[in-house]
Design an enzyme around this catalytic site. Structure first.
Site, PDB file in Angstrom:
ATOM      1  N   LYS B  78      32.260  74.638   9.562  1.00 41.13           N
ATOM      2  CA  LYS B  78      33.587  74.095   9.232  1.00 41.13           C
ATOM      3  C   LYS B  78      34.552  74.431  10.368  1.00 41.13           C
ATOM      4  O   LYS B  78      34.557  75.575  10.850  1.00 41.13           O
ATOM      5  CB  LYS B  78      34.075  74.703   7.917  1.00 41.13           C
ATOM      6  CG  LYS B  78      35.362  74.092   7.374  1.00 41.13           C
ATOM      7  CD  LYS B  78      35.781  74.763   6.051  1.00 41.13           C
ATOM      8  CE  LYS B  78      36.965  74.052   5.399  1.00 41.13           C
ATOM      9  NZ  LYS B  78      37.373  74.693   4.126  1.00 41.13           N
ATOM     10  N   SER B 158      38.208  71.153   0.467  1.00 37.93           N
ATOM     11  CA  SER B 158      38.526  70.831   1.843  1.00 37.93           C
ATOM     12  C   SER B 158      37.309  70.813   2.770  1.00 37.93           C
ATOM     13  O   SER B 158      37.370  70.198   3.826  1.00 37.93           O
ATOM     14  CB  SER B 158      39.531  71.838   2.386  1.00 37.93           C
ATOM     15  OG  SER B 158      38.968  73.133   2.454  1.00 37.93           O
ATOM     16  N   SER B 182      37.208  74.731  -2.528  1.00 32.02           N
ATOM     17  CA  SER B 182      36.896  73.945  -1.333  1.00 32.02           C
ATOM     18  C   SER B 182      35.434  73.980  -0.905  1.00 32.02           C
ATOM     19  O   SER B 182      35.057  73.244   0.005  1.00 32.02           O
ATOM     20  CB  SER B 182      37.768  74.407  -0.158  1.00 32.02           C
ATOM     21  OG  SER B 182      39.068  73.910  -0.286  1.00 32.02           O
TER      22      SER B 182
END
Lengths: 482, 490
Positions: B78, B158, B182
């Site tokens: 990420k 997210s 997330s």
């Protein structure tokens, strides 16, 4: 209590001080970067200090210990649980956009210090709290025509903010408080107290009132950087406030700056412009929990502090409280004195340190640490007096010679032939010569024995001051009274 | 042997250990797939050169007999994790061009275990979002589509990029961060496994902060076992993170491989039966309870009475922390700077241009709730609510060992939906936020498809630092659910 004489009567000054003291530690409060003064800009900056993305603070145990030591030195309550908060505001030299400080739960609570006032009396000033916080960086506005440069060396350095109660009533008291605070922290080794290097800075809260009336509105004078300026700032600010009130105006609560060059304070920002710092507990840090054992261990390791040392000098050495107070104020001075006094006549040692030594240091404009005469050398000089090798008068000359040459006193005595004459034969011969040469004085002495001193003087003069005064006295009395 | 990109972490490790494939071949196969599926917009930066370089080094280590736990395994990271020498954006314009000189602890741990960086995955800006639509670099496309439809769906957020790349078999595993859901919600939307560890299990050092008291890194994979393998390597005490737990790392992999579920008490919180949850999800949840019972566990009804306050309290605490955490993006030292006539104007220009709408909204909310006069009514109250939520869980765990709930109230929605009203979007995290507020570990396991053929996930929540029990229960649920569906075309 010092009053200000106004047009309409007397005014009392009320003072509270916030002192920012830089913690003596190798590393910063939440990072491993170094803290030495005077390094090239931005050479002592870690990723944490520059607030790079994803960086996290980790508390420096040494700084915590120093804060606890200081708290104990201020006779204050140590809070076993304290919390670090974020104080949020934007400025170019504040990389995180917040300062990590302690707001509601400081590491040290209420305490008290004794202050030594110029008239020899003792005052007391309450401590409200002491908390740990980060210093900001430094904005350099004079390096470029349109831009500001930022030096982050100071960013993240540990500060102790020490807040007093509004207990002071005069510039003298404020100065004595600052001097005492500095003295205590230097004894503890927790802050070097160098105001000119910014490692100790002071904000002064000033208000005035009619004696005994309610507290007036205060103004805070920011960042005053010497004890002398603190005195001046208080005087001009208090006078300004009295003039406003007597002129029918009222004091606005505001932050002001002291300008020593113009001898005035200037408004920096009003209460309405005050920041909303949006304090909240820093979620990157856990509450700081100390154990009673940890505090006890630090307490056990505390050095003797100035007040205790002063009491000891009075009790053990028989010094006056004033002399003792002068000698203990600076740790270096006290240590110098004790090295001289050790195993010797302490009163005599005190007289030499506070007399000839202080005068010499003043003349040279240096501190005791830079004294050209070491404590051991001064001690040897005292030994030479004590064992009768030199007279007190010669000792003064010897002191000057030591200052000039840096040589060992015994060697100088040898080299310059300063040794006291104790040979009774030689002294008797001199006495005989003086008596024979002054029959008139001898006759006068019979009527007025106080003339004895004149004879002593003559004998000493003839021996170049080297005759042992006690021997001269004994022999002279025998000769005159025979 | 099937295609290398079809293999799990465990299978890839076995293939490389038996020299059936080299790390370089594994990397190349996944690089080819990464290039093939660029249309998903799942990577902000692809790092094929770095991947090959790391794969060669991995092969060399293996040749020397020094293979680590994840030796040669390609991973997506990420783009919230700082990676040394590789641009890190947090999905934001404000950090464009920022190249860290340091490596986050979690990714450093992964590289130490032999893993290979394939690229930095797309995410909602500063991890603020549940759809991946707030990324400055555009939304990520979910590899799944409704049966017979061609509308693009969101992968959740997210960590949407990290979920999508695992579902699309571009990588067998990836990292995410979970603040309010997330990791778990995108795992459910993409039909894979996602685990949020206990707060403090994985270091936050080097992870761009959103809400410090909630943020927690964690893994995505296509199986519980693979998830455990990644977690094993990521975890551990880090002295650089004061909130990192000074605890030894248990054997997560063994827990995932040998699910001991017999007699385990599975708590079913009645407060999670809320209006607005899709009936299919309610049905799946009930099926999950039945599956766990059949596997030997004992379901018990429990109550978490403060559940409904979790979401509003979260939307005070998280924005408050973000408003302060994001103050450092000021144009002074790194990233974007938009000049102005003075310092204040430079701040306004930089932050106005650098932050997207959702981030600006949360900074404003956070600034408001911390303001003098509002602090007690909002921030302090929210922290009190948070303590009550944590107490709810503590009391529930006196009666059960893990909790079983849906992961999200709906399956993946279409890109552009729920964008008009932020609250509708926030509701997507209603089942994941309570565990976040309590700092507890949670895992989403794909458990079935809805009538449109979209994957649905079930969430298991464990006691603090009891990921072993959680992984065991998850492995049992995974086995019982037997989820084998794949996104069409992937």
């Amino acid at each position: 209590m010092a009053m200000i004489k106004g047009e309409t009567g007397d005014w009392e000054i009320v003072l509270g001080l916030e002192v920012h003291a830089q913690v003596v530690s190798e590393a910063k409060l939440f990072s491993g970067a170094a803290t030495a003064f005077g390094a090239d800009p931005n050479t002592q900056v870690s990723l944490v200090d520059a607030a790079m993305p994803g960086m996290l603070p980790v508390i420096n145990a040494r700084c915590v210990e120093q804060a606890v030591r200081t708290g104990l030195g201020l006779n204050a309550k140590i809070n076993l649980r304290s919390v670090f908060d974020r104080k949020n505001y934007f400025y170019a030299d504040l990389p995180q956009g917040y300062q990590i400080s302690q707001y509601k739960d400081p590491i040290v609570g209420e305490g008290e210090v004794e202050i030594d006032l110029p008239d020899g009396s003792i005052g007391r000033v309450g401590i409200e709290r002491l908390h740990l916080e980060q210093d900001a960086g430094k904005s350099l506005h004079d390096q470029h025509p349109t831009q500001t440069y930022v030096d982050l060396n100071r960013s993240g350095v540990a500060l102790m903010e020490i807040v007093s109660k509004p207990d002071m009533r005069s510039p003298d008291e404020a100065a004595a408080y600052l001097a005492k605070l500095r003295s205590i922290m230097r004894y503890l080794g927790t802050c070097d107290g160098n105001m000119d290097e910014g490692s100790m800075r002071c904000d002064v809260n000033v208000s005035v009132r009619r004696p005994g009336a309610q507290l007036g509105t205060r103004c805070e004078i920011k960042n005053v950087n010497s004890i002398r300026f603190v005195r001046q700032a208080i005087e001009v600010e208090a006078r300004r406030q009295v003039e406003i009130i007597e002129g029918g105006g009222k004091i606005d609560q505001e932050t002001r700056l002291f300008d020593p060059a113009r001898g005035e304070t200037r408004s920096l920002r009003s209460k309405e412009d005050a920041h909303d710092y949006r304090y909240f507990p820093d979620p990157d840090l856990l509450p700081l929990i100390l154990t009673p054992e940890y505090v006890a261990k630090i307490r056990a390791g505390l050095p003797e502090l100035p007040d205790a040392r002063k009491a000891r000098y009075v009790e053990r050495f028989g010094l006056s409280p004033y002399d003792a107070g002068v000698l203990v104020a600076e740790k270096d001075t006290a240590e110098f004195f004790e090295a001289v006094a050790n195993g010797r006549d302490a009163k005599q040692a005190a007289n030499w340190v506070m007399g000839d030594l202080f005068a010499m240091l003043n003349r040279r404009g240096v501190g005791i640490a830079q004294s050209p005469i070491a404590a051991t050398a001064l001690g040897k000089l005292l030994d030479l007096i004590a064992d009768g090798t030199i007279s007190g008068r010669i000792a003064k000359d010897l002191f000057v010679a030591m200052e000039e040459t840096g040589k060992d006193p015994a060697a100088l005595v040898e080299e310059r032939g300063l040794k006291q004459v104790t040979d009774t034969g030689a002294i008797e011969a001199t006495i005989k010569a003086v008596i024979d040469a002054n029959p008139g004085q001898v006759a006068a002495y019979k009527a007025k024995p106080t003339l004895f001193g004149w004879f002593v003087g003559q004998v000493m003069k003839s021996t170049g001051g080297k005759a042992n005064p006690k021997v001269v006295n004994d022999l002279l009395r025998k000769a005159l009274d025979a | 042997m099937s295609a290398l990109t079809d293999l799990s972490v465990a299978e890839l490790s076995a293939a490389m250990a038996s020299r059936k494939a080299s790390a370089l071949e594994v990397a190349d196969a996944h690089i080819a797939r990464m290039e093939q599926h660029r249309g998903l917009n799942a990577f902000i930066a692809e790092t094929p050169d770095r991947a090959r370089e790391m794969a060669r080094a991995s092969d060399a280590r293996r040749a020397r007999g020094e293979a680590g736990l994840l030796e040669g395994v390609p991973l997506g990271i990420k783009d919230l994790f700082c990676t040394e020498g590789v641009a890190t954006t947090a999905g934001s314009h404000v950090l464009e061009g920022f190249v860290p000189t340091y490596e986050s602890t979690v990714t450093a741990n992964l590289w130490k275990a032999g893993a290979v960086l394939m690229g930095k995955t797309n995410l909602d800006e500063f991890a603020m979002g549940s759809s991946n639509m707030t990324s400055h670099f555009g939304g990520v496309e979910n590899p799944w589509k409704r049966r017979g439809e061609n509308r693009k769906l969101v992968p959740g957020g997210s960590s949407g990029g990290s979920a999508a790349v695992v579902a699309a078999r571009i990588v067998p595993g990836s990292t995410g961060t979970d603040t309010g859901g997330s990791i778990r919600q995108p795992a459910a939307f993409c039909g894979i496994v996602g685990l949020k560890p206990t707060y403090g299990r994985c270091s936050r050092w080097g992870v761009v902060a959103f809400a410090s008291s909630l943020d927690q890194p964690g893994p995505f994979a296509r199986s519980v076992e693979d998830t455990a393998l990644l977690l094993q390597a990521m975890s551990g005490h880090d002295p650089k993170d004061s909130t990192s737990a000074p605890l030894a790392v248990p054997d997560f992999v063994a827990a995932a491989r040998n699910p001991a579920i017999k007699g385990l008490k599975i708590g079913i919180p009645c407060e999670y039966r809320v209006d607005g949850t899709s009936p299919e999800i309610v049905a799946l949840w009930e099926k999950g309870v039945a599956m766990m019972r059949d596997a030997g566990a004992e379901p018990v009804e429990v109550s978490l009475p403060h559940t409904r306050y979790a979401l509003p309290a979260y939307y005070i605490v998280a924005p408050a922390e973000c408003s302060s955490n994001l103050a450092r993006y000021d144009g002074v030292r790194y990233g974007l700077r938009v000049p102005g006539k003075d310092l204040t104007e430079m701040y306004s220009n930089t932050r106005g241009a650098g932050f997207g709408k959702e981030v600006r909204r949360r900074i404003l909310i956070g600034t408001y709730v911390l303001s003098a006069g509002y602090y007690d009514a909002y921030y302090r109250k929210a922290q009190q609510v948070r303590a009550l939520i944590a107490r709810d869980f503590t009391q529930a765990f006196e009666r059960c060992d893990v909790l079983l709930t849906p992961t999200a109230p709906t399956a993946a929605f279409a890109a552009g939906d729920k964008m008009d009203d932020p609250v509708t979007m926030y509701l997507n995290d209603m089942f994941t936020i309570p565990a976040s507020m309590a700092g507890l570990p949670g895992i989403s396991v794909p458990a079935g498809l809805d009538k449109d053929g979209l994957p649905l996930g079930l969430q298991l929540i464990g006691r603090a630092f009891d990921e072993t029990t959680l992984l065991g229960a998850a492995a049992a649920l995974e086995r019982a659910a037997g989820f084998t569906a794949r996104a069409e075309g992937y």
